[in-house]
Scaffold this motif. Structure first.
Motif, PDB file in Angstrom:
ATOM      1  N   ASP A 487       7.540 -16.843   6.425  1.00 38.05           N
ATOM      2  CA  ASP A 487       6.158 -17.376   5.880  1.00 38.05           C
ATOM      3  C   ASP A 487       6.025 -17.301   4.078  1.00 38.05           C
ATOM      4  O   ASP A 487       5.641 -17.622   3.511  1.00 38.05           O
ATOM      5  CB  ASP A 487       5.405 -16.765   6.901  1.00 38.05           C
ATOM      6  N   SER A 488       6.233 -15.539   4.337  1.00 36.95           N
ATOM      7  CA  SER A 488       5.986 -15.243   2.975  1.00 36.95           C
ATOM      8  C   SER A 488       6.605 -15.913   2.239  1.00 36.95           C
ATOM      9  O   SER A 488       6.765 -15.834   0.688  1.00 36.95           O
ATOM     10  CB  SER A 488       5.976 -13.627   1.987  1.00 36.95           C
ATOM     11  N   LEU A 489       8.081 -16.037   2.060  1.00 41.67           N
ATOM     12  CA  LEU A 489       8.327 -16.902   0.881  1.00 41.67           C
ATOM     13  C   LEU A 489       8.726 -18.416   0.501  1.00 41.67           C
ATOM     14  O   LEU A 489       9.085 -18.751  -0.261  1.00 41.67           O
ATOM     15  CB  LEU A 489      10.059 -16.767   2.158  1.00 41.67           C
ATOM     16  N   ARG A 490       7.584 -18.558   1.245  1.00 37.16           N
ATOM     17  CA  ARG A 490       7.557 -20.303   1.455  1.00 37.16           C
ATOM     18  C   ARG A 490       6.178 -19.875   0.654  1.00 37.16           C
ATOM     19  O   ARG A 490       5.763 -20.705  -0.243  1.00 37.16           O
ATOM     20  CB  ARG A 490       7.168 -21.011   2.555  1.00 37.16           C
ATOM     21  N   ALA A 491       5.264 -19.252   0.462  1.00 41.46           N
ATOM     22  CA  ALA A 491       3.760 -19.259  -0.120  1.00 41.46           C
ATOM     23  C   ALA A 491       4.284 -18.554  -1.111  1.00 41.46           C
ATOM     24  O   ALA A 491       3.535 -19.039  -2.919  1.00 41.46           O
ATOM     25  CB  ALA A 491       3.285 -18.085   0.761  1.00 41.46           C
ATOM     26  N   ALA A 779      -6.951 -20.217  -1.230  1.00 40.46           N
ATOM     27  CA  ALA A 779      -5.616 -19.831  -1.419  1.00 40.46           C
ATOM     28  C   ALA A 779      -5.379 -18.564  -1.642  1.00 40.46           C
ATOM     29  O   ALA A 779      -4.071 -18.140  -1.666  1.00 40.46           O
ATOM     30  CB  ALA A 779      -5.341 -20.886  -2.144  1.00 40.46           C
ATOM     31  N   GLN A 780      -6.090 -17.961  -2.794  1.00 39.31           N
ATOM     32  CA  GLN A 780      -5.389 -16.863  -3.991  1.00 39.31           C
ATOM     33  C   GLN A 780      -5.375 -15.343  -3.047  1.00 39.31           C
ATOM     34  O   GLN A 780      -4.331 -14.981  -2.916  1.00 39.31           O
ATOM     35  CB  GLN A 780      -6.982 -17.129  -5.154  1.00 39.31           C
ATOM     36  N   ALA A 781      -5.793 -15.296  -2.319  1.00 41.26           N
ATOM     37  CA  ALA A 781      -6.083 -13.974  -1.153  1.00 41.26           C
ATOM     38  C   ALA A 781      -4.541 -14.669  -0.576  1.00 41.26           C
ATOM     39  O   ALA A 781      -3.743 -13.375   0.008  1.00 41.26           O
ATOM     40  CB  ALA A 781      -7.415 -13.869  -0.156  1.00 41.26           C
ATOM     41  N   ALA A 782      -4.602 -15.909   0.152  1.00 35.32           N
ATOM     42  CA  ALA A 782      -3.337 -16.099   1.070  1.00 35.32           C
ATOM     43  C   ALA A 782      -1.780 -15.729   0.259  1.00 35.32           C
ATOM     44  O   ALA A 782      -0.881 -15.169   0.541  1.00 35.32           O
ATOM     45  CB  ALA A 782      -3.537 -17.188   1.676  1.00 35.32           C
ATOM     46  N   GLY A 783      -2.092 -16.190  -1.348  1.00 42.93           N
ATOM     47  CA  GLY A 783      -0.470 -16.138  -2.009  1.00 42.93           C
ATOM     48  C   GLY A 783      -0.847 -14.047  -1.905  1.00 42.93           C
ATOM     49  O   GLY A 783       0.582 -14.126  -2.148  1.00 42.93           O
ATOM     50  N   LYS A 790       6.369  -9.538   1.518  1.00 47.97           N
ATOM     51  CA  LYS A 790       7.393  -9.778   1.432  1.00 47.97           C
ATOM     52  C   LYS A 790       8.288  -8.430   0.604  1.00 47.97           C
ATOM     53  O   LYS A 790       9.104  -8.178   0.425  1.00 47.97           O
ATOM     54  CB  LYS A 790       7.446 -10.909   0.291  1.00 47.97           C
ATOM     55  N   LEU A 791       6.582  -7.769  -0.125  1.00 45.33           N
ATOM     56  CA  LEU A 791       7.361  -6.335  -0.547  1.00 45.33           C
ATOM     57  C   LEU A 791       7.395  -5.148   0.049  1.00 45.33           C
ATOM     58  O   LEU A 791       8.973  -4.768   0.067  1.00 45.33           O
ATOM     59  CB  LEU A 791       6.171  -6.150  -2.034  1.00 45.33           C
ATOM     60  N   ALA A 792       6.676  -5.635   1.301  1.00 42.23           N
ATOM     61  CA  ALA A 792       6.873  -4.656   2.585  1.00 42.23           C
ATOM     62  C   ALA A 792       8.246  -4.987   3.150  1.00 42.23           C
ATOM     63  O   ALA A 792       9.374  -3.956   3.381  1.00 42.23           O
ATOM     64  CB  ALA A 792       6.279  -4.619   3.536  1.00 42.23           C
ATOM     65  N   VAL A 793       8.791  -6.078   3.208  1.00 41.00           N
ATOM     66  CA  VAL A 793       9.593  -6.270   4.510  1.00 41.00           C
ATOM     67  C   VAL A 793      11.237  -5.842   3.157  1.00 41.00           C
ATOM     68  O   VAL A 793      12.530  -5.696   3.556  1.00 41.00           O
ATOM     69  CB  VAL A 793      10.339  -7.990   4.578  1.00 41.00           C
TER      70      VAL A 793
END
Length: 840
Positions: A487-491, A779-783, A790-793
């Motif tokens: 999900d984070s990669l798609r975003a 949208a900005q908050a979701a990004g 992603k940084l955590a992963v």
């Protein structure tokens, strides 16, 4: 020693020891001082770990939470398990060392000594002649069993002290049937010549020690256990016992077949040797003592000894099943000793222990069959058998018996698990085919098998199989935990696409996925991929080099690098970052520019490999794909130099700069990571490409009813330049592989590199999101949230990414759940050196 006998015993031993890890683990809870309280805490930790992530918790979340809870007593349990295994090995050694003396005493065996009786002297002289005929440098001690009237003999003993006991019935027929006497004695002497007496003694000792020291503690530990757990452990233990029993019979049968073939080489006929078969009853012989095969099978093996060099589906299936159950047992022990061990390195360590036995069982049959027949046939069934055993070994492994519901790997439980299993089957088929083609490359002109190449081939195959199994186990166990990462990669892909063309998500994911990046930068991977072509090509340093492949490989590699250079120069001169654009937009353009360079380099290597394979297939046959892989590697090295050189030149030449930068060097870690990413990615694209070309070419030849592709034409003497080229590219491959070991792994964060910046960056991003939440659109908050996840992963904490997500999904009115998640985030960020300022 018969083909595969030692490795069959190794698999039997690993299956027993791997199971003992779990059995003594369970026994600890039932009988160790305070073990009952620990068992209750163990259950409590499992429930807490499951409840902390809810229904969406993946195996990685569950494992991390569970290990954190159980860490205080895990090492005490590991000491208990190691003590149990040490006791088992001590008993095995004691039984092996003392069993020959006990056998002599129980059977009332007496040594042959000089005697005045002419018959006795003639018998001793005949035994000495047979010892010399068997080629033994040291004669065994011959014994006479006065209590047995059977026409039989048996070889037994231990290291440094070997015996051959002759029954009284056989000794009495020494004059009456000398052919039978000779056959039976030579059969027993063949065991000594094959050096399998020690394996026979250790197999018996291991099996006899396994029952009282493993099965009885298991039964005792299950008393009072909930019925559901008894069933889960019971059926797995039943499969294990059957596996151990079958492994014992496999060792004994291979031992007897090897002795039969050895005796046949001394002009012993099958009819004479049948008298050495066991004479026990049918049921007992079938269930317990059927070490000898039936007469028809014995005749076939003696007349066709190459049967010993082949392995079938069931041999490899049992090998894979035994190795996988043992691997998970060993992995369980590693988690006890090192609770915070990296999941990839822990699995790689466990796979490295047992991969050599699997590589030997599969590779020995494929390698020797290919050398004997000069054809790569017979690779499909062994590979399918090994893959089936590995996949079945996942749910059968005893450490999964008490796993929490939904967190243990279950075959076919999810579509992702089925896909992982299908990928394993395909990769093992390619692995088996590669072994056969490597054997063809090492095939001398006289087509005589070469035993000298077996050991290095086995070591190379073991490394390849270790890398393959480590990554497959990691993906299979954690496949359900990839949703947050995807999900984070798609975003991120959608966010970057707003600033510049990002291309299809499939290509983006294949190049930029954190798991793929880590896979590409893991040193054993690039070493294994280099060996794919370096090991077969090394054969041309020993045998005459095949002509006609060096120039196409070099020209294609240079041409590919030239095309890449032209494209990069054109893009650098055309792309300019607008100085007035926001900083986020500038970073997006730089990031996508680096991404397209890496993606283009990877795809270009695959194209070069396809072209080289297609050009050389007609002349070099099934060896051509190896030349295609070499061409891809050379192209990868050249384009990596272009990529790194472009960054250095752009800092010094403004016309080439995408954004003005200082004329300085690059961190060594960045150079290492970039080189490994490009070379590894190109090889992963080239492998399926060259395989597809080879299959298509073979299919077209068969459709046209021409002779099928077998092996390439006998090698012709090449020029010294060809051998120098082989030596040069082999050295280059070793140098690239060594780069991964010598240069640092972590990057300083130069330019567009995407190596993991650590948990501190993830916490900082999340903290900034909380501080500016009122000014951001949804949208900005979701990004921003996706970027923090992603940084955590990438920082090695996917559970922190899940907590970030949960703070926006949970209702603030649910104070208990919301507070628990917030506390975990604060503790993690404080430990990472970046405490939160803004409270969620």
């Amino acid at each position: 020693m018969p083909s595969g006998l030692g490795f069959r015993f190794a698999l039997l031993s690993t299956a027993v020891l791997g199971a003992c890890v779990f059995i003594y683990d369970l026994f600890y809870f039932a009988f160790a001082p305070g073990g009952d309280l620990v068992f209750a805490q163990y259950k409590k930790c499992a429930a807490t770990a499951s409840a902390s992530g809810g229904d969406e918790a993946g195996p990685l979340d569950f494992t991390q939470a569970f290990l954190s809870c159980t860490q205080p007593f895990e090492r005490d349990k590991a000491s208990w398990v190691l003590a149990g295994i040490a006791l088992l090995l001590l008993v095995v050694g004691a039984v092996y060392w003392s069993e020959p003396a006990l056998r002599i005493r129980r059977g009332k065996m007496e040594p042959f000594e000089p005697h005045e009786d002419p018959e006795h002297a003639a018998l001793m002289s005949r035994l000495a002649d047979l010892t010399r005929e068997a080629g033994l440098s040291r004669s065994p001690r011959f014994l006479l069993s006065c209590t047995s009237q059977a026409d039989d003999a048996v070889a037994f003993g231990r290291t440094g002290r070997y015996y051959v006991c002759i029954d009284m019935g056989l000794a009495m027929h020494f004059r009456g049937d000398p052919a039978r006497f000779r056959a039976i004695v030579l059969h027993e002497l063949a065991h000594l010549r094959n050096r399998d007496v020690d394996i026979f003694g250790l197999t018996r000792a291991l099996f006899f020690a396994f029952v009282p020291l493993s099965l009885l503690p298991l039964v005792a530990a299950l008393i009072g256990t909930p019925p559901g757990d008894v069933v889960d452990v019971g059926w797995r233990a039943t499969v294990l016992v059957a596996l151990v029993f079958y492994g014992r019979l496999a060792v004994l049968r291979a031992r007897e077949c090897g002795a039969d073939v050895r005796a046949a080489s001394w002009r012993v006929t099958p009819e004479e040797l049948f008298h050495a078969a066991p004479t026990t009853s049918g049921v007992r012989r079938l269930l317990v003592h059927k070490a000898h095969l039936g007469p028809e099978e014995r005749i076939r093996v003696m007349r066709h000894p190459q049967e010993l060099f082949r392995v079938g589906f069931w041999d490899c299936c049992v090998a894979g099943l035994a190795a996988m159950t043992a691997t998970y047992g060993f992995l369980d022990l590693l988690w006890m000793l090192f609770q915070q061990a990296d999941p990839l390195y822990a699995r790689a360590t466990a796979a490295a222990v047992f991969a050599p036995a699997m590589a030997a069982v599969l590779g020995m049959g494929v390698w020797r069959t290919t050398l004997l027949t000069a054809s790569p046939r017979g690779t499909v069934l062994p590979a399918l058998g090994l893959a089936t055993g590995l996949v079945l070994g996942q749910p059968v492994a005893l450490p999964h018996a008490l796993a929490a519901p939904g967190h243990g790997p279950v075959l076919g439980a999810t579509a992702a698990g089925a896909v992982c299993s299908a990928v394993l089957v395909a990769l093992l088929l390619l692995f088996s085919s590669w072994i056969a083609r490597s054997a063809l490359a090492w095939l001398p002109r006289d087509h005589a098998p070469s035993s000298r190449t077996w050991v290095p081939a086995w070591l190379v195959s073991s490394l390849l199989l270790t890398v393959l199994l480590a990554w497959w186990m990691l993906l299979y166990d954690h496949v359900s935990n990839l949703s947050v990462l995807n999900d984070s990669l798609r975003a991120e892909h959608a966010d970057l696409a707003r600033s510049a063309p990002a291309g299809p998500y499939a290509i983006w994911s294949a190049v930029e996925h954190p798991l793929m990046v880590r896979f590409a930068q893991w040193t054993p991977v690039v070493t294994a991929l280099v060996l794919l072509w370096a090991w077969p090509l090394a054969s041309q340093l020993r045998y005459p080099a095949r002509q006609g492949w060096v120039r196409p490989v070099v020209r294609a590699s240079v041409a590919g690098a030239a095309v890449y250079l032209g494209g990069v120069l054109a893009l650098r001169m055309l792309i300019r970052v607008d100085a007035a654009a926001p900083k986020a937009s500038q970073e997006a353009v730089l990031r996508l520019f680096a991404y397209w360079q890496i993606a283009g380099a990877v795809l270009l290597q695959g194209l070069v490999a396809l072209v080289v394979t297609a050009l050389l297939m007609r002349r070099h046959g099934r060896i051509a794909p190896l030349y295609g892989l070499l061409a891809a590697f050379l192209t990868g090295c050249l384009v990596s130099a272009v990529f790194i050189g472009g960054i250095l030149a752009a800092g010094c030449v403004d016309a080439l700069a995408v954004r003005p930068a200082s004329c300085t060097g690059l961190p060594l870690s960045y150079v290492r990571n970039t080189l490994l990413r490009i070379v590894t990615g190109g090889a992963l694209v080239a492998v399926p490409g060259v395989v597809a070309v080879a299959l298509l070419r073979s299919l077209l030849v068969r459709i046209r009813r021409n002779s099928p592709l077998e092996s390439p034409a006998p090698p012709t003497v090449g020029s010294p330049a060809a051998r120098r080229f082989v030596a040069a590219v082999t050295v280059l491959g070793c140098a690239v592989a060594l780069v991964g070991f010598t240069l640092p792994v972590r990057d300083a964060g130069y330019g567009p590199d995407i190596t993991a910046p650590g948990l501190a960056a993830a916490c900082a991003e999340y903290d900034e999101l909380l501080g500016t939440l009122g000014t951001l659109s949804p949208a900005q908050a979701a990004g921003r949230l996706a970027k923090a996840e992603k940084l955590a992963v990438r920082g090695g904490a996917p559970e922190l990414a899940e907590d970030f997500k949960q703070t926006f999904l949970l209702s603030p009115e649910d104070e208990a759940a919301f507070g628990k998640v917030s506390d975990r985030i604060h503790r993690t960020c404080a430990a990472a050196g970046r405490p939160l300022i803004n409270l969620p």
